[in-house]
Scaffold this active site. Structure first.
Site, PDB file in Angstrom:
ATOM      1  N   ASN A 100       0.852  -1.184   0.000  1.00  0.00           N
ATOM      2  CA  ASN A 100       0.000   0.000   0.000  1.00  0.00           C
ATOM      3  C   ASN A 100       0.891   1.238   0.000  1.00  0.00           C
ATOM      4  O   ASN A 100       1.968   1.218   0.602  1.00  0.00           O
ATOM      5  CB  ASN A 100      -0.891  -0.016   1.261  1.00  0.00           C
ATOM      6  CG  ASN A 100      -2.013   0.982   1.176  1.00  0.00           C
ATOM      7  OD1 ASN A 100      -1.820   2.185   1.314  1.00  0.00           O
ATOM      8  ND2 ASN A 100      -3.204   0.482   0.921  1.00  0.00           N
ATOM      9  N   ALA A 101       0.404   2.309  -0.636  1.00  0.00           N
ATOM     10  CA  ALA A 101       1.161   3.563  -0.667  1.00  0.00           C
ATOM     11  C   ALA A 101       1.409   4.078   0.752  1.00  0.00           C
ATOM     12  O   ALA A 101       2.401   4.753   1.015  1.00  0.00           O
ATOM     13  CB  ALA A 101       0.414   4.604  -1.494  1.00  0.00           C
ATOM     14  N   TYR A 137       2.786   2.791   3.505  1.00  0.00           N
ATOM     15  CA  TYR A 137       3.608   1.575   3.626  1.00  0.00           C
ATOM     16  C   TYR A 137       3.229   0.598   4.750  1.00  0.00           C
ATOM     17  O   TYR A 137       3.174  -0.595   4.522  1.00  0.00           O
ATOM     18  CB  TYR A 137       5.092   1.934   3.776  1.00  0.00           C
ATOM     19  CG  TYR A 137       5.711   2.595   2.564  1.00  0.00           C
ATOM     20  CD1 TYR A 137       5.051   2.642   1.330  1.00  0.00           C
ATOM     21  CD2 TYR A 137       6.972   3.183   2.648  1.00  0.00           C
ATOM     22  CE1 TYR A 137       5.627   3.261   0.230  1.00  0.00           C
ATOM     23  CE2 TYR A 137       7.552   3.799   1.545  1.00  0.00           C
ATOM     24  CZ  TYR A 137       6.875   3.839   0.340  1.00  0.00           C
ATOM     25  OH  TYR A 137       7.448   4.436  -0.747  1.00  0.00           O
ATOM     26  N   GLU A 150       2.108 -14.645   3.739  1.00  0.00           N
ATOM     27  CA  GLU A 150       1.802 -15.747   4.667  1.00  0.00           C
ATOM     28  C   GLU A 150       0.560 -15.428   5.487  1.00  0.00           C
ATOM     29  O   GLU A 150      -0.324 -16.254   5.653  1.00  0.00           O
ATOM     30  CB  GLU A 150       2.989 -15.993   5.620  1.00  0.00           C
ATOM     31  CG  GLU A 150       4.271 -16.420   4.928  1.00  0.00           C
ATOM     32  CD  GLU A 150       5.163 -15.249   4.562  1.00  0.00           C
ATOM     33  OE1 GLU A 150       4.634 -14.172   4.195  1.00  0.00           O
ATOM     34  OE2 GLU A 150       6.390 -15.408   4.622  1.00  0.00           O
TER      35      GLU A 150
END
Ligand code: THU
Length: 177
Positions: free
Chosen positions: A82-83, A85, A92
């Site tokens: 995602n932008a 972060y 997992e």
């Protein structure tokens, strides 16, 4: 040194019962995926194929994770960045959450993890991050079943660990809550 002198003064010496405990764990090293048992190879192949769909525009580090469930079904997921972060999620954890959502009563028997770095070739397996180890352990405890972990880079050897708990000694778990 001043501290040493202080500690050696017989009048204030502490009664120390310190013990040393050694925790060992073993893992298996296969020279290549082709050497794996068929079931492990099938799971790793799915992880590798799913990895191609990883959404990793910021790190360029692609991860595919596939789980084998009781009964033989396999599910797979990838990391999803995602932008903003910190909102990015690991492969997992994504696949373990999906496995529980779809089959809450089926134990996870194994997880295979395949990685690729767009900037350099990964020649050693990448082990799950600390947070994912905690999630793997939680799944083991919830299902009361060990999870076999199969890890591979883009080339090179494959590592196999017999249970998630091996990767997280002295773990925090529900017994503290
Ligand atoms: N990543 C995983 O998907 N699993 C791990 O165990 C380690 C890291 C992802 C998170 C992020 O999208 C990228 O790899 C780089 O850290």
């Amino acid at each position: 040194m001043q501290l040493g002198v202080y500690l050696h003064c017989p009048l204030i010496q502490k009664n120390i019962h310190m013990k040393e405990r050694n925790i060992q764990f073993k893992y298996f090293i296969y020279e290549s995926p082709e050497e794996l048992p068929d079931e492990d190879l099938a799971l790793l192949t799915l992880a590798r194929k799913t990895m191609e769909n990883a959404y990793a525009p910021y790190s360029g580090f692609r991860v595919g994770a596939a789980v084998l469930l009781e009964g033989g079904e396999m599910l797979a997921g990838t990391n999803y960045e995602n932008a903003a972060y910190p909102l990015g999620a690991c492969a997992e954890r994504n696949v373990l959450a999906a496995a529980h959502a779809q089959h809450p009563d089926k134990a996870v028997l194994a997880i295979a993890i395949a990685v690729q770095n767009d900037k350099m070739e990964i020649v050693e397996p990448a082990a799950p991050c600390g947070g994912c180890r905690q999630n793997i352990l939680e799944t083991e405890r919830k299902n009361n079943h060990h999870i076999r972990i199969i890890m591979h880079g883009e080339s090179g050897p494959v590592y196999v660990v017999e249970k998630g708990a091996d990767l997280l000694p002295l773990a925090f778990d529900e017994t503290y809550l």
